[in-house]
Design an enzyme around this catalytic site. Sequence first.
Site, PDB file in Angstrom:
ATOM      1  N   GLY A  45     -20.474 -27.741  -8.914  1.00  0.00           N
ATOM      2  CA  GLY A  45     -19.867 -26.773  -7.991  1.00  0.00           C
ATOM      3  C   GLY A  45     -20.906 -26.215  -7.042  1.00  0.00           C
ATOM      4  CB  SER A  95     -19.900 -28.742  -1.352  1.00  0.00           C
ATOM      5  OG  SER A  95     -20.940 -29.663  -1.454  1.00  0.00           O
ATOM      6  CD  GLU A 104     -26.563 -34.245  -5.939  1.00  0.00           C
ATOM      7  OE1 GLU A 104     -26.882 -33.069  -6.151  1.00  0.00           O
ATOM      8  OE2 GLU A 104     -25.522 -34.572  -5.331  1.00  0.00           O
ATOM      9  CD  GLU A 136     -26.715 -36.719  10.423  1.00  0.00           C
ATOM     10  OE1 GLU A 136     -26.468 -36.543   9.214  1.00  0.00           O
ATOM     11  OE2 GLU A 136     -26.020 -37.447  11.149  1.00  0.00           O
TER      12      GLU A 136
END
Length: 370
Positions: free
Chosen positions: A123, A125, A240, A357
Amino acid sequence: MECVDTSALRAAIVEFLDAERAAGVYEPRSDSWMRSFDRDFSRRLGERGWLGVTWPREYGGREQSHVARLTITEELLRGGAPVASHWIGERQIGPAILRYGSDALKAEFLPSIAAGELTFCLGMSESESGSDLAAVRTTATLDGEDFVVEGTKIWTTNAHHSQYAYVLACTDREADKGARLSEMIVDMDDPQVEVRPILDLAGEHHFNEVAFDGVRVPAGRVIGEVGNGWAQVTAQLAFERGGPERFLSTYPLLGALAEAVADDPRAAPAIGGLLARLRALRALAWSVAMLMDAGEAPIAQAAILKMMGTRFEQDVVEAARALVPGEPDPTDAGLLGMVAGAQLAMPGISLRGGATEILSGIVARTIKAG
Ligand SMILES: Cc1cc2nc3c(=O)[nH]c(=O)nc-3n(C[C@H](O)[C@H](O)[C@H](O)COP(=O)(O)OP(=O)(O)OC[C@H]3O[C@@H](n4cnc5c(N)ncnc54)[C@H](O)[C@@H]3O)c2cc1C
């Protein structure tokens, strides 16, 4: 640290996967770490001691190296095996608890993650804060012995299968980003948690929106220090981003493609180019694992691996589209079905775990800082 013969380990995993496939347990597929969920399969990996291998024995681990773990994860991904049940917990929540969590949290969660019993969702985003994680608006307010969590997370992969959520929440609205966030573990079966499905482009359900409506979370479920969430989550993102799932998600497609065009000399340059890049990416993943073995959080190297890896995965799909005759077809049981599945997953590949980006910015800032 226990020394492991990685060739023997690799052979044992391949043998196990062959037997599982022969028994009809699973069909290999691309993106299996997100899309193929089978808790019993994860339990069998746990029984063989292939989960949480880097962790201390007292917490269910084997005290082996990150290189040993990389050997295991490479083979599971190459085999397109159903690993989604344990993936998030074993990859990054367990290591975050190990690095920052209390002894009580370690004892409560690590052995069950290593046994393949637990599914965690991430949890992080929110609708207004994906790339800019520091801006999360979910709040956790201390009330007696508990934090009260209010807010909504989005794109929460496999929340509908998860027993627990890792939640990044704001615990001090007045503080700057270095002190406003905390990480905590929330029970998904709390009645104040609502999981709402979101279907992806392929019509599959793995995403969710998750609403926390006054969920009470014991203060002991905070990972690390209250207010230290930003520093902790930044280190966690190395776990990650720095793994082989960033370039092996489409390996089942690449393998099937290479086999299908093996006799076509016109395909050789494209396949050869992809295999050469794969070799370089594997070398980078091994160097990330070795830095982790040295106790580092290789944030920039992991970001580079993810940037280059996801570009490679997208190029695998493009090559398959160019080389396989016929239209990609999600209903096809063969190669055209694999191409269609990978193509529909493609837009998300470079976004999940941090957009390209944003990763470029991390790399540039790290290099500039020396
Ligand atoms: C398949 C998949 C699975 C996911 N699973 C999870 C999950 O389990 N848990 C979870 O918490 N999240 C999950 N996510 C969400 C993912 O982490 C976010 O999508 C990602 O961080 C980007 O955030 P966003 O979607 O809000 O896009 P935005 O942040 O709105 O970005 C949109 C575009 O703007 C660009 N952009 C944004 N800021 C800048 C900047 N400063 N400079 C240059 N360009 C910029 C981005 O690069 C991107 O191209 C998942 C996403 C996908 C696709």
